[in-house]
Design a protein around this motif. Structure first.
Motif, PDB file in Angstrom:
ATOM      1  N   HIS A 186     -64.529 -48.298 -79.609  1.00  0.00           N
ATOM      2  CA  HIS A 186     -65.460 -47.372 -80.251  1.00  0.00           C
ATOM      3  C   HIS A 186     -66.881 -47.574 -79.714  1.00  0.00           C
ATOM      4  CE1 HIS A 186     -67.357 -44.942 -83.370  1.00  0.00           C
ATOM      5  NE2 HIS A 186     -68.223 -45.936 -83.537  1.00  0.00           N
ATOM      6  N   GLY A 236     -63.163 -40.829 -76.334  1.00  0.00           N
ATOM      7  CA  GLY A 236     -62.265 -40.247 -77.320  1.00  0.00           C
ATOM      8  C   GLY A 236     -61.487 -41.232 -78.159  1.00  0.00           C
ATOM      9  N   ASP A 247     -61.031 -44.690 -80.331  1.00  0.00           N
ATOM     10  CA  ASP A 247     -61.691 -45.805 -81.013  1.00  0.00           C
ATOM     11  C   ASP A 247     -60.989 -47.132 -80.709  1.00  0.00           C
ATOM     12  OD1 ASP A 247     -63.734 -44.331 -82.590  1.00  0.00           O
ATOM     13  OD2 ASP A 247     -61.955 -43.385 -83.464  1.00  0.00           O
ATOM     14  N   VAL A 293     -57.414 -42.379 -82.532  1.00  0.00           N
ATOM     15  CA  VAL A 293     -58.556 -41.630 -83.057  1.00  0.00           C
ATOM     16  C   VAL A 293     -58.620 -41.895 -84.556  1.00  0.00           C
ATOM     17  CG1 VAL A 293     -59.566 -39.344 -83.414  1.00  0.00           C
ATOM     18  CG2 VAL A 293     -58.329 -39.859 -81.282  1.00  0.00           C
ATOM     19  N   GLN A 341     -61.956 -35.465 -79.230  1.00  0.00           N
ATOM     20  CA  GLN A 341     -61.482 -36.810 -78.911  1.00  0.00           C
ATOM     21  C   GLN A 341     -60.101 -36.791 -78.268  1.00  0.00           C
ATOM     22  OE1 GLN A 341     -62.948 -38.591 -82.966  1.00  0.00           O
ATOM     23  NE2 GLN A 341     -62.688 -40.320 -81.574  1.00  0.00           N
ATOM     24  N   CYS A 352     -59.225 -38.274 -74.613  1.00  0.00           N
ATOM     25  CA  CYS A 352     -58.162 -39.293 -74.472  1.00  0.00           C
ATOM     26  C   CYS A 352     -57.217 -38.933 -73.325  1.00  0.00           C
ATOM     27  CB  CYS A 352     -57.362 -39.403 -75.769  1.00  0.00           C
ATOM     28  SG  CYS A 352     -58.194 -40.312 -77.091  1.00  0.00           S
TER      29      CYS A 352
END
Length: 762
Positions: free
Chosen positions: A42, A48, A50, A69, A85, A89
């Motif tokens: 993050h 995208g 975390d 996410v 996100q 990713c």
């Protein structure tokens, strides 16, 4: 059990995504065994995700790369941020594993601690139909937490919870690492009990009198610093690990607020510089735990497993305890084999309370063996042949004895071992594969080569005071041995064979270490190396040192018939008092190990020990200023030496030798003081072995010139052995009458240290 409503409420209470939810998920992911790597990504460069997770495909192999996410609260219609996100990713390759690896995520998890509406899930799935997307919301999170992170439901600080979970895993790994049971038996545990060692028992001739058995947790309810001692194989380490495991359970912590710390004595010296502050600092800085808000129990294991001089070791313990005692919220438990040195014990007693592990009863031994063995085997073997065997009568009633015995019995051996060294030998033959050779299932040459190398590893470790060695070091030992011989084997093949000996040796590939599963196995294999290298001619260094005691015992037990070695050991002139005492302590076990030696050698060695014990007593009495034992009153000194002799030599095997020695003493024209003390020691041992007239000859021969302190010693030993006849009763009446008429005799015998007496009391 916690209700679903409680669990949902706890999840929903994580209001801040970054400060609350992310740390929780980090802890959860790291506890899921299927996830081999967890990276928290993050931030501005997260692309995208975390989190990035790596999982292993158990079916086909290979790795899955998962982008996570995370969203706090429920997900309904507004999904713009999630959409962004997900796209990042999928599109962006990323570096993981510290930049060593570049991957593209092939799976995405949408995780929230709230709900995800069915419409939201359907819309995301439809929009990204070509992508592997999974949804995890509060109800599915509950299932993941229940399975992998159940401690989360407890009302415990996050850092404390993580620490306790890690400690529980550490202790379980240690149990596995040092287990000599089969994998499916690792959870079997014999609940052990302790008996307090009264510091005055040894000074009052009390050998048999024992206090009420207690459990360690009950001891810790009343004592701050505890020292648990027992001979090899009694389960000291297992006791401490079991206690640490129980204290690490979140339920127990929630109730008691007691935080366990488990370390090895080597770690205390090497990593913490023998200072409590270093331990607490690590707790504070690494674990983020404030020790001031908690009660702590510090378990320190394996004090005896290094070469440090015993006196230095005791001094370090005293220094550590004095440094820790100012912390009112800390309790400490040490574990060690006994020092069996009254001076060292007395020093320890100034800062702690000593307890000894109780022997198992014969019934508990049988039940434990039945648990580990086939019941039919026990019925036919144990309850007939075994009950009559010398082994069953002399076997130390310890957990390791029961475990080894069960394995040997289960293998249907033709002949039962007679001594503990023989039991170890048969056990090693079994688990190292000797009997597989006899069945035609293994190569004699491969077996011999591997076992020789195991002995070399044990020799290297014990001589260099190592609890474990690196796998590279072990491979070097193998390589050096094979390079000088045409065996046809490679380092890889022999090391692979050693890995199969998992009930004797633990190979930890993850941490690149190798260790013996029990300290006594290391000592036994070292003794084997002595025997196969030197036969009966091995040079025994420091025969009466605590560090080498067990390996010397196993070596003599391997020889069995070893008159020259016994004679050489027992005729060594002990230059200092510590060696004299250790000679008394080890004499019984050494002579029992060499039980097939000519009995006249056994008798001769026993006579040497008793004579030297008497000379030691007389030397201290005559020169109290030269000896620390001059700090004891005369009768206490006599009691200390008598108790050590009884604990070492009070076996039926020595009864004939004691009878002969008594006859020899009283055949002398006249008994001097040393002879009288020797006769007293002999009679005390015979009394402990049930001889009703043990003291009669001494009393009758020295009727008019038997010193008061010996008369009182006779009475005290007779009381402890519950062996009081008419001769003893008459003696007791006469001495009490004399002391009543001459009360000035009492203090010099009972109370005044020898070095404080104005005149010698002969």
């Amino acid at each position: 059990m916690y209700t679903t409503e409680y669990k949902l409420e706890k999840l929903h209470s994580l209001k801040n995504e970054v400060k609350d939810l992310h740390p929780f998920l980090s802890d959860l992911f790291r506890k899921i065994p299927e996830l081999t790597n967890v990276e928290y990504t993050h931030g501005p460069d997260e692309f995208g995700a975390d989190f990035v997770l790596i999982s292993t495909d158990n079916l086909l192999g290979g790795e899955e790369y998962i982008g996570v996410v995370v969203k706090q609260g429920s997900i309904k219609q507004d999904q713009d941020d999630i959409e962004r996100q997900i796209k990042e990713c999928q599109i962006t390759p990323r570096k993981i594993a510290g930049g060593k690896k570049v991957v593209v995520l092939n799976q995405i998890w949408i995780v929230t601690n709230g709900t995800i509406s069915a419409n939201a899930r359907e819309k995301i799935k439809n929009f990204h139909s070509d992508k592997n997307i999974k949804f995890i919301w509060d109800e599915t999170l509950i299932k993941l937490v229940d399975k992998n992170f159940p401690t989360f439901w407890e009302d415990v600080d996050r850092n404390v919870g993580n620490y306790l979970s890690a400690l529980e895993v550490k202790v379980k790994n240690l149990n596995s690492k040092f287990s000599i049971l089969d994998v499916n038996q690792n959870d079997i545990y014999i609940d052990q009990q302790l008996v307090r060692i009264d510091v005055n028992d040894i000074k009052k001739f009390r050998v048999r009198l024992k206090q009420k058995p207690v459990k360690l947790k009950d001891v810790l309810a009343n004592e701050r610093v505890v020292f648990v001692e027992a001979p090899m194989g009694y389960g000291k380490s297992k006791l401490l690990r079991q206690a640490a495991m129980e204290y690490s359970e979140l339920k127990n912590f929630s109730q008691n607020k007691i935080l366990p710390i488990f370390i090895d004595y080597r770690d205390l010296l090497d990593d913490y510089d023998n200072k409590i502050e270093s331990i607490l600092d690590r707790l504070r800085t690494k674990e983020k735990i404030n020790h001031e808000e908690l009660n702590i129990v510090l378990f320190i294991d394996s004090m005896d497993e290094n070469k440090i001089d015993d006196e230095i070791k005791v001094q370090k313990v005293i220094e550590f305890v004095k440094g820790a005692i100012c912390y009112k919220n800390i309790k400490i438990v040490f574990a060690s084999r006994p020092f069996r040195n009254p001076l060292l014990d007395e020093k320890l007693d100034t800062v702690l309370v000593r307890f000894e592990l109780m022997q198992l009863s014969m019934d508990r031994i049988v039940k434990f063996v039945e648990t580990l063995c086939n019941a039919e085997v026990i019925t036919t073997k144990l309850k007939s042949d075994l009950s009559k065997s010398a082994l069953f009568k002399s076997l130390p009633r310890s957990p390791i004895s029961a475990i080894l015995l069960s394995r040997v019995l289960a293998s249907n051996v033709r002949e039962l071992p007679s001594t503990l060294p023989e039991l170890y030998s048969k056990y090693m033959d079994l688990v190292l594969g000797r009997w597989e050779i006899q069945k035609g299932n293994s190569s004699e040459k491969e077996y011999e080569t591997t076992v020789i190398i195991v002995r070399l590893i044990a020799k290297f470790m014990l001589e260099n005071d190592l609890a474990s060695i690196g796998i590279g070091d072990a491979e070097d030992i193998i390589s050096n041995y094979l390079s000088e011989r045409e065996t046809g084997y490679t380092v890889k093949s022999i090391f692979g064979k050693i890995q199969e000996f998992d009930q004797v040796i633990n190979v930890d590939l993850q941490n690149n270490k190798l260790n013996f599963t029990h300290r006594s196995f290391l000592e036994f294999m070292f003794a084997e190396s002595l025997f196969f290298s030197y036969g009966i001619s091995a040079q025994i260094e420091n025969p009466f040192a605590l560090y080498w005691g067990a390996s010397n015992y196993f070596y003599l037990g391997k020889l069995k018939d070893c008159p020259l070695q016994l004679d050489k050991i027992f005729r060594l002139i002990s230059l200092d008092e510590r060696e004299r005492l250790n000679k008394i302590v080890y004499s019984g076990s050494y002579l029992l190990a060499g039980y097939q030696s000519p009995y006249k050698v056994i008798s001769s060695c026993l006579a040497i020990v008793i004579k030297e014990a008497a000379e030691f007593f007389c030397h201290v009495v005559e020169n109290p200023q030269e000896s620390p034992f001059g700090n004891f009153p005369k009768l206490q000194l006599l009691a200390i030496i008598t108790s050590l002799l009884r604990k070492s030599l009070e076996y039926e095997f020595f009864k004939k030798a004691l009878n002969e020695l008594e006859t020899d003493l009283f055949m002398m024209p006249e008994l001097n003081t040393t002879d009288s003390i020797s006769a007293f020691f002999v009679a005390s041992l015979r009394a402990g072995l049930g001889c009703e007239d043990a003291f009669d000859m001494l009393i009758n021969e020295k009727k008019y010139d038997l010193p008061e302190y010996i008369q009182l010693g006779i009475i005290h030993v007779s009381q402890d052995t519950k062996n009081i006849n008419e001769t003893i009763k008459k003696l007791e009446k006469n001495i009490h009458r004399k002391l009543k008429a001459n009360p000035q005799l009492i203090d010099p015998i009972y109370e005044i240290p020898l070095n404080k007496l104005k005149h010698k009391l002969v």
